[in-house]
Structure formats: structure tokens, C-alpha cells
Design an enzyme around this catalytic site. Structure first.
Site, short mmCIF file in Angstrom:
data_model
loop_
_atom_site.label_atom_id
_atom_site.label_comp_id
_atom_site.label_asym_id
_atom_site.label_seq_id
_atom_site.Cartn_x
_atom_site.Cartn_y
_atom_site.Cartn_z
N GLY A 4 0.85 -1.19 0.00
CA GLY A 4 0.00 0.00 0.00
C GLY A 4 0.88 1.23 0.00
N ARG A 5 0.40 2.28 0.67
CA ARG A 5 1.15 3.55 0.67
C ARG A 5 2.53 3.37 1.31
NH1 ARG A 5 -4.14 4.79 2.19
NH2 ARG A 5 -5.14 6.54 1.14
N ILE A 6 2.55 2.77 2.50
CA ILE A 6 3.82 2.65 3.23
C ILE A 6 4.74 1.65 2.53
CG2 ILE A 6 4.84 1.95 5.45
CD1 ILE A 6 2.17 3.02 6.74
N ARG B 94 1.12 -4.81 11.77
CA ARG B 94 0.42 -5.14 13.01
C ARG B 94 0.98 -6.46 13.54
NH1 ARG B 94 -0.69 -0.73 13.34
NH2 ARG B 94 -2.70 0.33 13.44
N ILE C 278 6.30 -3.58 10.69
CA ILE C 278 5.81 -2.25 11.06
C ILE C 278 4.29 -2.16 10.79
CG2 ILE C 278 7.96 -0.95 10.76
CD1 ILE C 278 6.94 -0.24 7.91
N GLU D 114 -0.54 -5.90 22.17
CA GLU D 114 0.12 -4.72 22.75
C GLU D 114 -0.70 -4.18 23.92
OE1 GLU D 114 1.00 -1.64 19.89
OE2 GLU D 114 1.78 -3.10 18.47
N ARG E 267 -2.67 -8.24 -2.32
CA ARG E 267 -3.91 -8.78 -2.89
C ARG E 267 -4.05 -8.38 -4.36
NH1 ARG E 267 -9.01 -6.72 0.19
NH2 ARG E 267 -7.84 -4.92 -0.38
N HIS F 79 6.02 0.82 19.14
CA HIS F 79 4.99 1.27 18.19
C HIS F 79 5.14 2.77 17.90
CE1 HIS F 79 0.71 0.23 16.60
NE2 HIS F 79 1.31 1.13 15.82
N ILE F 80 6.26 3.12 17.26
CA ILE F 80 6.55 4.53 16.99
C ILE F 80 6.65 4.83 15.49
CG2 ILE F 80 7.66 5.06 19.21
CD1 ILE F 80 10.40 4.60 17.78
N GLY F 81 6.02 3.97 14.68
CA GLY F 81 6.11 4.14 13.23
C GLY F 81 5.85 5.56 12.76
#
Ligand code: DGY
Length: 325
Positions: free
Chosen positions: A153-155, A235, A233, A264, A176, A282-284
Site C-alpha cells: 500500500g502507501r507505506i 500489526r 511495522i 500490545e 492482494r 509502536h513509533i512508526g
């Protein structure tokens, strides 16, 4: 009208909301419990929720005046969207503005693992540095290696660009659908098994849903190279943590970088004993720029709904906004 902000966000967002609403802000340095969110949201117009808050049917049905849930993050797996949509509650997230920050963090993990950065830092602090050593902390170069991106996707796409143009890496990906821009980075869409076998570096940047939950388990880790770099990064629940730990324990050259975890913040404490592992909280998206922009988006979206407009990035906007037009 009231708005609940479940955890302190940058001031710019709080100030926008304060100019229109009575703001209920969790000022404590902890996440609110499910019970607390339920009680505090009983009569609010909007909720600014964190990706760590479970906003389920129980909370949604209890919040009689709720018109918008503005999630502070791109992930959407923490909210029962169907329940919200049924009640005509808009649900928004904050994509785009955190893409670069999150992709850069992914790359920070990759480089740190390739070059033993955190281990070398500890070494110096422990007073072990006694002079230049030709064989100290030998690592790997990324140049011309193969990176496998799970979730383009975007990331994922941004990581692909960094890999291709920064390190001349070969990019393969599992997604997908075909990414329409994959030719710009010469990326090849492959089956998951092939990606796992071929990749020197594997990055998980996929969303969590029923299909991706535990997508990577024992069989999949077996296929990965024993000296691969593995970064998550996306889930935590996409990965079976037992299988990941098993692979890392058996293969000291298998390097793991995690920004996200199953359950988490109660992550599996065995991870702490793995020397070949970097663990982040969790500091993405944690850059000033991204987090301020995210604060602005959630606040402005709540104001927009209050003023009868359709908010930006409405995940269920197709059903709710268009229905109103
Ligand atoms: C998100 O926004 O979903 C990310 O997990 C934050 O880092």
C-alpha cells in the site's frame, strides 16, 4: 457538545477541538480501559481514538450522541466499522501524512539490523571499545539485495522506492492486487511463498484483517532464509509470535525488528532475551510532522461533521456521506 480524546495528542489538534467543543482529554500517561472509554463516551459527539483503543459494538451502542470516530492512525482494525456504519457514525483515519515517517522507521530498523547498530551502541556503553578491530560487528550491505514487501500500500510503496533508489535493491512484493505503480520501481508481484524464499529482507507493512491474521506462522518462517532480516511495522497479529521466536532462537543470524506486537502492550517477554532482535514501542508514525498533521486531521474531521460536511478519509464515507448527498 463534547468530544473525547482518549490520549494526549499534539496541542494543535486539541486547540481546534477546544474552539468548538467541550473536550474530555485523558491527561494520564496510560491508555484508557475499555470500561473508561465506554463511560466517558456515553454522551459525546465525537471520539478521537488511538489505534490501541478497542472501539467495539458495546461502546458504539452506548454512545447515544456519537456521530464520528476519528482514529488517530492509519490502521483501522481497532474499530467495529460495521457497528458504526449501522448507527450512521462516520469513521475516519489518517493515511498519507504518516507514510514517509513510517516507511523511514521501517528502513531505520532494516539498516540497524544489517549493521548491528543497537548491539554496537551497547558495546561502547559497556566500556568494551578498546580500539579499531577489523572484524568487529561485521554486517551486511543492502546494495543489490532482494527486499520482499508484504503489503504494497502507501507505506509499502514508499519502502519500495527507498529500497530501489537508495540501495539499488531488487523489489518483490505480495499484495492482494497488483500495485499500479510497481513498474516505477521495477517491482515484481509474487506469491507469498516465493517472496519468503527469495528475500534477504522482509518487511511487513500490511493491514490487519481476517485474512492477514497469523499469515506468517511456522510454515512461512521455515521458508525464510536463516540469515534474513525480518521487520514488522504493520500489526503484530499478522505474525504468529511463537513461530517468530522459534525461528530467531534457532537462527542467530536471522535478524528481527519489531515496532508492533501481538496483544500490545503485553508483548511476549521472551522477545527480550533475543539478541538478534530490535524492539520498538509502536513509533512508526512518531515524527513531529506526522503526529501534528494527524492531530489536525482528526480535529478538523470532527469539526467538519459537526458543520454537516463529509470528513476527509472517511472509511465508511461511501456508505454514509454519499447516502446523504
Ligand atoms: C498506524 O497509524 O496505524 C500506525 O500503526 C502508527 O504507527
Amino acid at each position: 457538545m463534547k468530544v473525547l480524546i482518549t490520549r494526549r495528542i499534539p496541542e494543535n489538534g486539541i486547540n481546534i477541538l477546544k474552539s468548538k467543543f467541550e473536550v474530555i482529554l485523558n491527561k494520564e500517561n496510560r491508555n484508557l480501559t475499555h470500561k473508561e472509554i465506554k463511560a466517558l463516551s456515553r454522551d459525546v459527539f465525537g471520539i478521537v481514538s488511538m489505534v490501541s483503543d478497542r472501539i467495539d459494538q458495546e461502546i458504539i451502542e452506548n454512545a447515544k450522541n456519537l456521530k464520528i470516530i476519528a482514529n488517530y492512525g492509519v490502521g483501522i482494525n481497532n474499530v467495529d466499522i460495521e457497528a458504526a456504519t449501522k448507527k450512521g457514525i462516520l469513521f475516519t483515519n489518517t493515511p498519507d501524512v504518516l507514510t514517509q515517517a513510517t516507511a523511514e522507521l521501517g528502513f531505520a530498523l532494516i539498516i540497524s539490523l544489517a549493521r548491528n547498530i543497537t548491539a554496537a551502541d551497547r558495546f561502547v556503553r559497556e566500556g568494551k571499545f578498546v580500539g579499531f578491530d577489523p572484524v568487529l560487528f561485521l554486517g551486511k550491505e543492502l546494495y543489490e539485495k532482494t527486499i520482499g514487501i508484504i503489503g504494497m500500500g502507501r507505506i509499502g510503496s514508499q519502502i519500495a522506492r527507498m529500497s530501489r533508489f537508495g540501495f539499488n535493491m531488487r523489489v518483490i512484493y505480495y499484495n492482494r492486487n497488483r500495485n499500479p505503480y510497481d513498474n516505477l520501481v521495477d517491482a515484481e508481484r509474487v506469491e507469498l511463498k516465493e517472496l519468503l524464499k527469495r528475500s534477504d529482507v522482509i518487511v511487513v507493512s500490511a493491514p490487519l484483517n481476517e485474512k492477514s491474521k497469523h499469515m506468517l506462522s511456522y510454515d512461512e518462517f521455515k521458508l525464510m532464509k536463516n540469515d534474513a532480516i525480518f521487520v514488522n511495522i504493520g500489526r503484530g497479529e499478522i505474525v504468529n509470535t511463537d513461530a517468530l521466536i522459534d525461528k530467531a532462537q534457532k537462527n542467530p543470524d536471522f535478524k528481527v525488528g519489531l515496532d508492533v506486537y501481538e496483544n500490545e502492550p503485553n508483548f511476549d517477554k521472551r522477545l527480550l532475551n533475543l539478541k538478534n532482535c530490535i524492539l520498538l514501542p509502536h513509533i512508526g508514525s512518531a515524527t513531529f510532522k506526522a503526529r501534528e498533521k494527524m492531530a489536525e486531521i482528526v480535529a478538523e474531521n470532527i469539526v467538519k461533521v459537526y458543520e454537516g460536511e463529509c470528513p476527509d478519509f472517511a472509511v465508511n464515507g461511501g456508505q454514509l456521506c454519499n447516502a446523504k448527498d
